[in-house]
Design an enzyme around this catalytic site. Structure first.
Site, PDB file in Angstrom:
ATOM      1  N   HIS A 142       1.027  -1.275  -0.039  1.00  0.00           N
ATOM      2  CA  HIS A 142      -0.063  -0.033  -0.020  1.00  0.00           C
ATOM      3  C   HIS A 142       0.997   1.116  -0.047  1.00  0.00           C
ATOM      4  CE1 HIS A 142      -3.078   2.830   1.993  1.00  0.00           C
ATOM      5  NE2 HIS A 142      -3.210   2.755   0.724  1.00  0.00           N
ATOM      6  N   GLU A 154       3.141   0.365   3.149  1.00  0.00           N
ATOM      7  CA  GLU A 154       2.625  -0.705   3.972  1.00  0.00           C
ATOM      8  C   GLU A 154       2.946  -1.990   3.331  1.00  0.00           C
ATOM      9  OE1 GLU A 154      -0.316   1.955   6.643  1.00  0.00           O
ATOM     10  OE2 GLU A 154      -1.288   0.835   4.779  1.00  0.00           O
TER      11      GLU A 154
HETATM   12  P1  NAI Z   1      -7.186   5.990 -11.080  1.00  0.00           P
HETATM   13  O1  NAI Z   1      -8.357   5.959 -11.230  1.00  0.00           O
HETATM   14  O2  NAI Z   1      -6.332   7.311 -11.102  1.00  0.00           O
HETATM   15  O3  NAI Z   1      -6.378   4.767 -12.062  1.00  0.00           O
HETATM   16  C1  NAI Z   1      -6.835   3.588 -12.106  1.00  0.00           C
HETATM   17  C2  NAI Z   1      -6.428   3.000 -13.319  1.00  0.00           C
HETATM   18  O4  NAI Z   1      -6.731   1.418 -13.603  1.00  0.00           O
HETATM   19  C3  NAI Z   1      -7.289   3.868 -14.645  1.00  0.00           C
HETATM   20  O5  NAI Z   1      -5.942   4.215 -15.525  1.00  0.00           O
HETATM   21  C4  NAI Z   1      -8.086   2.553 -15.286  1.00  0.00           C
HETATM   22  O6  NAI Z   1      -8.457   2.728 -16.672  1.00  0.00           O
HETATM   23  C5  NAI Z   1      -7.117   1.425 -14.909  1.00  0.00           C
HETATM   24  N1  NAI Z   1      -7.975   0.198 -14.821  1.00  0.00           N
HETATM   25  C6  NAI Z   1      -9.299  -0.096 -13.924  1.00  0.00           C
HETATM   26  N2  NAI Z   1      -9.664  -1.298 -14.246  1.00  0.00           N
HETATM   27  C7  NAI Z   1      -8.814  -1.897 -14.751  1.00  0.00           C
HETATM   28  C8  NAI Z   1      -8.711  -3.329 -15.105  1.00  0.00           C
HETATM   29  N3  NAI Z   1      -9.410  -4.303 -14.964  1.00  0.00           N
HETATM   30  N4  NAI Z   1      -7.153  -3.821 -15.755  1.00  0.00           N
HETATM   31  C9  NAI Z   1      -6.384  -2.763 -15.933  1.00  0.00           C
HETATM   32  N5  NAI Z   1      -6.482  -1.387 -15.715  1.00  0.00           N
HETATM   33  C10 NAI Z   1      -7.578  -1.093 -15.145  1.00  0.00           C
HETATM   34  O7  NAI Z   1      -6.759   5.425  -9.591  1.00  0.00           O
HETATM   35  P2  NAI Z   1      -5.835   5.667  -8.587  1.00  0.00           P
HETATM   36  O8  NAI Z   1      -5.905   6.583  -7.567  1.00  0.00           O
HETATM   37  O9  NAI Z   1      -4.593   5.348  -9.043  1.00  0.00           O
HETATM   38  O10 NAI Z   1      -5.884   4.054  -7.506  1.00  0.00           O
HETATM   39  C11 NAI Z   1      -5.952   2.805  -7.858  1.00  0.00           C
HETATM   40  C12 NAI Z   1      -5.596   2.040  -6.808  1.00  0.00           C
HETATM   41  O11 NAI Z   1      -4.765   2.421  -5.630  1.00  0.00           O
HETATM   42  C13 NAI Z   1      -7.084   1.642  -5.820  1.00  0.00           C
HETATM   43  O12 NAI Z   1      -7.125   0.554  -5.444  1.00  0.00           O
HETATM   44  C14 NAI Z   1      -6.908   2.795  -4.961  1.00  0.00           C
HETATM   45  O13 NAI Z   1      -7.859   2.335  -3.787  1.00  0.00           O
HETATM   46  C15 NAI Z   1      -5.354   2.732  -4.393  1.00  0.00           C
HETATM   47  N6  NAI Z   1      -4.711   3.663  -3.751  1.00  0.00           N
HETATM   48  C16 NAI Z   1      -4.979   4.948  -4.236  1.00  0.00           C
HETATM   49  C17 NAI Z   1      -4.587   6.127  -3.539  1.00  0.00           C
HETATM   50  C18 NAI Z   1      -4.901   7.810  -3.921  1.00  0.00           C
HETATM   51  O14 NAI Z   1      -4.682   8.478  -3.281  1.00  0.00           O
HETATM   52  N7  NAI Z   1      -5.424   7.787  -5.092  1.00  0.00           N
HETATM   53  C19 NAI Z   1      -3.817   5.861  -2.470  1.00  0.00           C
HETATM   54  C20 NAI Z   1      -3.566   4.664  -1.985  1.00  0.00           C
HETATM   55  C21 NAI Z   1      -4.036   3.454  -2.834  1.00  0.00           C
END
Ligand code: NAI
Length: 507
Positions: A142, A154
Site C-alpha cells: 500500500h 505498508e
Molecule cells: P485511478 O483512477 O487514477 O487509476 C486507475 C487506473 O486503472 C485507470 O487508468 C483505469 O483505466 C485502470 N483500470 C481500471 N480497471 C482496470 C482493469 N481491470 N485492468 C487494467 N486497468 C484497469 O486510480 P488510483 O487513484 O491510481 O487508484 C488505484 C488503486 O490504488 C485503487 O485500488 C486505490 O484504492 C488505491 N490507492 C489510491 C490512493 C490514492 O490516493 N489515489 C492511495 C493508495 C491506494
C-alpha cells in the site's frame, strides 16, 4: 546491487500506478505498465518521462540515467506480455470483483513463482487472495499519493501470505527509496486507521458548536504543530475520497464508536462541496488559494481584574508563571475575591463541571488548555461556560494576548480542542498496538511519513505523559458518557505502571 525483482508489471496507469512504475524503474527494474485504457499508458509514461526530465534539469539525474530509465519503462498491450514478470503490482479501480478477476487471469499467464500484490487502501488482502490458486505469493503493498514523494509503503500479510514474500517486498521497497512498514490485514491497515482520530474528533467538535472550522484548524496547527488543520486536510484530500474511507473503516470494525462518521461530511459530500478541487470545501478557493476567515480581534480592555487560579489547575506552577510574565495581579487567597477573574485548567472536564464542583462563580470562570506546555505552543486556548460574563471573557482574552501570543476563545466542551483530538489520536494509536496490527516503531514511522504528523502519536503520548492522556480520556467519558473515549488497554496499562507507550512485552 541487484534489484529484488528484475521484471515488474504495474497494472493500472492512473495516479498510483504511474508513481509506482516510476520508483520501480528508478530502483533498476524493467517495468511494464498495463491498463485497459491504452491511452492511459501513454499518458502515464509521458508524465513519468517529464518527471525525469525535470530531475535532469535540476541536476538530480544525469542524461545517461534518464535515457536508461526511459528505456526500462515500457507499455504492455495485453496481459500475455507480462508472462515473464516476477512481481505484479495492481493499482486499478477499488472494486473487489474486478481485482479478483484480474488476479485470476494473471495467475494463468505468470510463472508459479511470481509475486502478486495489491495497492488497495480499503479492501481485505485476505479476501482478494481467496480467489487465487497461490495465496501464499500474494500480499498488500500500500503506497500513498503522490508515490515518489510519500516515501512509505505498508507491506500487508494476508492470512495465507508466506513471510518470505513480505521480506522480499520489504527489501524491494528499500531499493525503491521507500521505508517499508509491516501491517496485519485489518481495516485501514496502519495509516488510514491511525488517521481516524484527527478529522473525526475535529468534526465532532464542530458539530457541537464549540468552535468553527477555521478556529479548530488554527488551534491544532499552532498548539500541536500539525502542518494542516483537519479541515484544510479534508479540503485537500476531498470528501469524495475521505468520507467513504471513514464509513468503510467504521463498518468494517462493526460500528466501533471510536471511528463513527459525522453527518457534516455526509451532507457536504451529497451537496458536492467536497474540497479544493471543486473550488469549495470547508473553505472557498479563489485561484487555488483558500479564503481564510479573519480571526476575531483581541478585545480592548482598560482594566483587567485580579486573577485567581484554581489549585487543581493542570501545570499550575507554569500557568502562574505565564500570568506573572503577563503582568497579571495574582490573588493568593484560598478562594477568589468577589471581583476576581477565575481561571481553571482542567484535563478532560468541561468548565461548567469544574465551576460547579469547585464551587466557583461560573459568571467569572474561564478555562485555559494547559495540556501542552505554554512555551511549546504558539497559541493559547480559552473556554467559557454558558454563564461566563462577556467582560470576564474579554478580560481573559486581552490578558492572555498581552505578550502577542495568539489566543482563541471557544465554547465549553470537555477537553477543549487539542486535548480531545490529541487524546483520541494517542488512544487509537495505542489500540493499533494492542491489536498487534504493527509494531510501535512501525506505527510511528508510518504516521510521521504517511500523515506528516510532527511526531508519532505514541511519542506525543509519551511527551505529554500517558497519565495526562488517560485523565483526559476518563474525564471525557464522564462528560460525554460515550464509549468512544474509553481508553485502550495498551494505554491504560502502560499509563498505570509508568511505562513508555512504545514498550512491548517480552515475547
Ligand atoms: P485511478 O483512477 O487514477 O487509476 C486507475 C487506473 O486503472 C485507470 O487508468 C483505469 O483505466 C485502470 N483500470 C481500471 N480497471 C482496470 C482493469 N481491470 N485492468 C487494467 N486497468 C484497469 O486510480 P488510483 O487513484 O491510481 O487508484 C488505484 C488503486 O490504488 C485503487 O485500488 C486505490 O484504492 C488505491 N490507492 C489510491 C490512493 C490514492 O490516493 N489515489 C492511495 C493508495 C491506494
Amino acid at each position: 546491487m541487484t534489484v529484488s525483482f528484475q521484471k515488474v508489471a504495474v497494472i493500472g496507469a492512473g495516479a498510483m500506478g504511474r508513481g509506482i512504475a516510476q520508483i520501480a524503474t528508478q530502483a533498476g527494474s524493467q517495468v511494464w505498465l498495463y491498463d485497459t485504457q491504452p491511452e492511459a499508458i501513454a499518458k502515464a509514461r509521458d508524465a513519468v518521462f517529464q518527471q525525469w526530465d525535470k530531475l535532469q534539469e535540476k541536476g538530480r539525474l544525469t542524461a545517461e540515467a534518464v535515457a536508461d530509465h526511459k528505456s526500462r519503462l515500457l507499455g504492455a498491450s495485453e496481459l500475455q506480455d507480462l508472462a515473464d514478470c516476477e512481481l505484479v503490482v495492481e493499482a486499478i479501480v477499488e472494486k473487489i470483483d474486478i481485482k479478483k478477476n484480474l488476479f485470476t487471469e494473471l495467475e494463468k499467464v505468470l510463472s508459479n513463482t511470481a509475486v502478486l500484490v495489491t495497492n488497495t487502501s480499503s479492501l481485505s488482502v485476505t479476501a482478494i487472495a481467496a480467489a487465487l490458486q497461490r495465496p501464499a505469493l500474494f500480499a498488500g503493498y500500500h503506497f500513498f499519493n503522490p508515490v515518489p514523494l510519500m516515501k512509505v509503503v505498508e507491506v500487508i500479510a494476508g492470512l495465507k501470505t508466506d513471510p518470505s514474500v513480505c521480506e522480499r517486498l520489504t527489501e524491494f521497497a528499500r531499493q525503491m527509496g521507500h521505508t517499508p512498514v509491516q501491517a496485519q490485514d485489518t481495516p485501514g491497515f496502519i495509516v488510514n486507521h491511525a488517521g481516524r482520530g484527527y478529522g473525526t474528533e475535529a468534526l465532532r467538535i464542530v458539530s457541537e458548536g464549540v468552535a468553527d472550522f477555521a478556529t479548530i484548524d488554527r488551534i491544532l496547527r499552532d498548539q500541536v504543530g500539525f502542518k494542516l488543520g483537519p479541515f484544510e486536510l479534508f479540503d485537500l484530500t476531498a470528501l469524495d475520497v475521505s468520507h467513504p474511507v471513514i464509513e468503510a473503516i467504521y463498518h468494517q470494525y462493526y460500528e466501533e464508536p471510536r471511528y463513527r462518521p459525522n453527518v457534516i461530511t455526509a451532507q457536504r459530500l451529497a451537496g458536492g462541496v467536497v474540497g479544493k478541487k471543486v473550488g469549495e470545501g470547508f473553505y472557498k478557493y479563489v485561484d487555488g488559494a483558500a479564503l481564510i476567515p479573519t480571526e476575531p480581534p483581541v478585545p480592548v480592555v482598560d482594566d483587567i481584574p485580579p486573577v485567581w487560579v484554581s489549585p487543581r489547575a493542570a501545570r499550575r506552577m507554569a500557568l502562574l508563571q505565564v500570568l506573572k510574565n503577563l503582568g497579571a495581579k495574582i490573588e493568593t487567597g484560598a478562594s477568589p475575591s468577589p471581583e476576581a477573574l477565575t481561571i481553571v485548567a482542567p484535563l478532560g472536564f468541561d468548565i461548567t463541571t469544574v465551576a460547579v464542583v469547585e464551587r466557583l462563580d461560573p459568571a467569572r470562570t474561564v478555562g485555559i488548555d494547559m495540556l501542552f506546555d505554554d512555551v511549546a505552543t504558539k497559541r493559547r486556548v480559552l473556554a467559557t461556560n454558558p454563564a461566563t460574563r462577556a467582560d470576564m471573557r474579554d478580560a481573559a482574552h486581552a490578558l492572555f494576548a498581552r505578550d502577542g501570543k495568539a489566543v482563541s476563545v471557544i465554547r465549553d466542551s470537555g477537553g477543549f480542542v487539542t486535548q480531545r483530538v490529541v487524546a483520541t489520536i494517542v488512544n487509537i494509536a495505542s489500540d493499533i498496538c494492542q491489536q498487534r496490527i504493527c509494531s510501535p516503531q512501525d506505527l510511528e514511522t508510518a504516521v510521521t511519513l504517511g500523515l506528516a504528523y510532527p511526531i508519532g502519536p505514541l511519542a506525543m503520548g509519551n511527551r505529554l505523559g500517558p497519565d495526562s492522556i488517560l485523565e483526559v480520556l476518563f474525564n471525557l467519558q464522564t462528560v460525554y458518557g460515550d464509549p468512544r473515549y474509553r481508553p485502550s488497554p495498551w494505554l491504560r496499562r502502560r499509563g498505570a505502571i509508568g511505562l513508555s507507550l512504545m514498550h512491548t512485552e517480552e515475547e
